[in-house]
Design an enzyme around this catalytic site. Structure first.
Site, PDB file in Angstrom:
ATOM      1  CE1 TYR A 155       1.703  -1.009  12.425  1.00 54.02           C
ATOM      2  CE2 TYR A 155       3.575  -1.130  10.937  1.00 54.02           C
ATOM      3  CZ  TYR A 155       2.761  -1.718  11.883  1.00 54.02           C
ATOM      4  OH  TYR A 155       3.024  -3.002  12.280  1.00 54.02           O
ATOM      5  CD  GLU A 156      -1.930   0.451   7.659  1.00 55.12           C
ATOM      6  OE1 GLU A 156      -2.778   1.142   7.049  1.00 55.12           O
ATOM      7  OE2 GLU A 156      -0.982  -0.101   7.091  1.00 55.12           O
ATOM      8  N   GLY A 157      -2.519   5.079  10.353  1.00 54.52           N
ATOM      9  CA  GLY A 157      -3.190   6.185  11.026  1.00 54.52           C
ATOM     10  C   GLY A 157      -2.855   6.156  12.499  1.00 54.52           C
ATOM     11  CG  MET A 171      -1.816   1.164   1.385  1.00 51.10           C
ATOM     12  SD  MET A 171      -3.057   0.920   2.684  1.00 51.10           S
ATOM     13  CE  MET A 171      -2.039   0.715   4.142  1.00 51.10           C
ATOM     14  NE  ARG A 195      -7.031   3.685   9.669  1.00 54.66           N
ATOM     15  CZ  ARG A 195      -7.569   4.822   9.292  1.00 54.66           C
ATOM     16  NH1 ARG A 195      -8.893   4.946   9.260  1.00 54.66           N
ATOM     17  NH2 ARG A 195      -6.821   5.845   8.935  1.00 54.66           N
TER      18      ARG A 195
END
Length: 588
Positions: free
Chosen positions: A437-439, A163, A296
């Site tokens: 990570y992933e927000g 990604m 997430r």
């Protein structure tokens, strides 16, 4: 250093005693005819694989890390062979659609496989997790032509996914991305730009890597509405669909990280790299969120898996290590440190969170299954809204307690926890990234309170509240715990109504209280899971009397020592935003 033992029996308790997954999947008319015997065999074999194949190379993978030479990344010794066993055993195709060669297993089982994979080898699991997310995004949004080309080898595990969102100047704010996509006369695109922090962006595990890349077309409007999504392979394909010619995709460097050292985190350069548009132009951010939401939850489970691994080592050490005499021990001489109250506090904190979290993943997995397979469209929509509401909580709450649990795992071992040989310090380092990570978890909190609460005036919250209320109201025989749980739910409801009523015209309020609100929501979620666990204990077929007693005491510990934090969280939320904003930026 203790070996990893997959907690299969606790998983069977969750699947069968608490949630009756077989019956629920039958009610949903899930396409697979899963029975108890088959589910048990799947989980037992997954546990064996993770314990015997992935776990033994976890520490060596951390010590060796990934290396890069001439733009080619090599994973640690043993990773390629372990990945091949993962593929040959069928785990790569576990949850993907049978239309493209997958097994189509339900999410309510996939979450438990994920836990074991993360527990046994987090770095190696990240390669497979990104591929699963990429498959989901392509499956959901790409044309049938792209699906037919790219999905079968990805599902099989011959090709991996990655990604590519982040750029050096554009982290959370994707509106700032500069990567460009120029259309060609052949109907595809040439992409140019640089992405950073790309997990699995380059490695030697598979024969091709399928990058999902966010980029702008020449006519793209400004901001996030001008972002498109592209499939950009490491190697382009010949007429037979085989990867042959190097695309304009290269790895400029790999990051030297605090943890997950066996996972390659790359700077990826796209220089007129050939790509293929996914779905419609300018809708890329929405498409990518399909992958991100999948990731997430997966990254949240990373926190659960590392908690499980750290707890196993800490518990084994605490029962073996002799130091001083416990306050209730009558015999002379030192006793195992597990007899000391403060050590027990840490172990029970870790375990009470871990077991509630495991239950919550199965519960959430069932809601995902319902959103896909329920025969009633309205019920699918309700499940989808509930999943959307709780996903940021799952990612942030799981990874916050996961890092804290791994930190406690070091503390239980004392000086030995700080020494590499025991493995505990690696768990802390591996767990820390999951909060980022992933927000980041702050972004998850803002997503919960902004997009999931205020934007729909609490519709998702009401679905969540109804589930927890039912769980607590159905609890019989534990009046004191039931009162504690209901009190916390009432406080959450009061706080939620206050936020909905007071956020208008106060732009700094949501951000100032978002993290506290997420933590309060997570605590109440776990309280509901403990209510379900106690109900499942009554007629359990997988717990003996001693194990049932353990569950009851863990639930009591959670209510008496953890859930009570709802009082301070509520108080902090109701204080509002003023004190945070009084200093100028220079003074801060």
């Amino acid at each position: 250093m203790s070996d990893y033992i997959a907690p299969v029996n606790d998983m069977l308790f969750a699947v069968h005693d608490v949630f009756n997954v077989v019956e629920k999947l039958q009610q949903l008319k899930h396409p697979l005819d899963l029975d108890e015997e088959l589910i048990n065999a799947i989980l037992e074999e997954a546990g064996r694989f993770c314990s015997q194949v992935w776990a033994p190379i976890n520490r060596s993978g951390d010590e060796q890390g990934c290396t890069i030479e001439d733009g080619k990344v090599s994973t640690p010794d043993g990773f390629k062979q372990a990945y091949q066993q993962f593929v040959e055993s069928g785990w790569a195709s576990f949850s993907a659609s049978d239309r493209y060669g997958g097994q189509g297993m339900p999410k309510s089982l996939h979450v438990l496989l994920d836990e074991m994979l993360y527990s046994s080898n987090t770095s190696l699991c990240l390669y497979t997790s990104l591929t699963t997310g990429a498959i989901h995004a392509i499956m959901t949004h790409a044309s049938d032509e792209l699906k037919d080309i790219w999905l079968p080898p990805m599902v099989e595990g011959r090709w991996a996914g990655a990604m590519c969102l982040t750029e050096a100047h554009a982290g959370t704010d994707l509106a700032l991305i500069k990567t460009k996509a120029e259309p060609t006369d052949q109907g595809d695109y040439l992409l140019s730009g640089t992405k950073i922090f790309i997990t699995g962006g380059e490695h030697d595990l598979t024969e091709n890597i399928v990058h999902l890349v966010l980029a702008r077309l020449p006519d793209a409007p400004a901001g996030v509405k001008g972002i498109s999504l592209f499939v950009v392979p490491k190697f382009t394909l010949d007429e037979n669909g085989n990867p042959t010619q190097a695309n304009g995709v290269s790895c400029g460097s790999i990051e030297h990280k605090m943890g997950i050292k066996g996972s390659s985190t790359c700077v990826i350069n796209f220089d007129d790299a050939r790509g293929y548009l996914v779905g419609e132009a300018h809708h890329g951010l929405r498409y990518m969120f399909s992958m991100m939401n999948n990731e997430r939850l997966s990254i949240g489970i990373q926190g659960i898996g590392l908690t499980s691994r750290s707890l196993q080592t800490a518990t084994a050490y605490a029962k073996d290590r002799l130091q001083s005499r416990g306050p209730l021990i009558k015999t002379p001489g030192p006793s195992p440190i597990v007899e000391h109250p403060d050590v027990r506090r840490m172990l029970l904190w870790m375990r009470s969170h871990l077991e509630a979290a495991r239950l919550s993943t199965v519960w959430l997995g069932l809601e995902v299954d319902k959103s896909c397979y329920h025969q009633d469209q309205q019920e699918r929509a309700k499940a989808d809204k509930l999943v959307a509401f709780i996903t940021p909580v799952a990612k942030a709450f799981y990874t916050d307690f996961g890092f804290n649990a791994c930190n406690m795992g070091v503390q239980v071992l004392g000086g030995h926890g700080y020494i590499r040989e025991w493995g505990q310090e690696q768990h802390v380092r591996d767990a820390r990234i999951a909060q980022i990570y992933e927000g980041t978890n702050g972004i998850q909190a803002m997503d919960l309170i902004g997009r999931k609460l205020l934007s729909d005036q609490g519709e998702g919250y009401q679905l969540f509240k109804a589930c927890l209320t039912d769980a607590v109201s159905n609890l019989q025989g534990y009046d004191d715990l039931k009162t504690s749980m209901q009190t916390a739910l009432n406080e959450l409801d009061e706080v939620t109504e206050w936020i909905l009523a007071n956020s208008h015209g106060r732009p700094a309020l949501p951000g100032s209280i978002a993290t506290d609100y997420l933590q309060l929501t997570g605590l109440c979620w776990f309280a509901g899971m403990w209510a379900m666990a106690l109900t499942g204990c009554k007629e359990s077929r997988f717990l003996d009397p001693s194990q049932k007693q353990e569950k009851e005491i863990l639930a009591r510990f959670f209510c008496q020592k953890v859930l009570v934090q709802h009082l301070s969280l509520k108080a902090s939320i109701l204080q509002g935003e003023d004190v945070l904003m009084e200093l100028t930026a220079e003074q801060v």
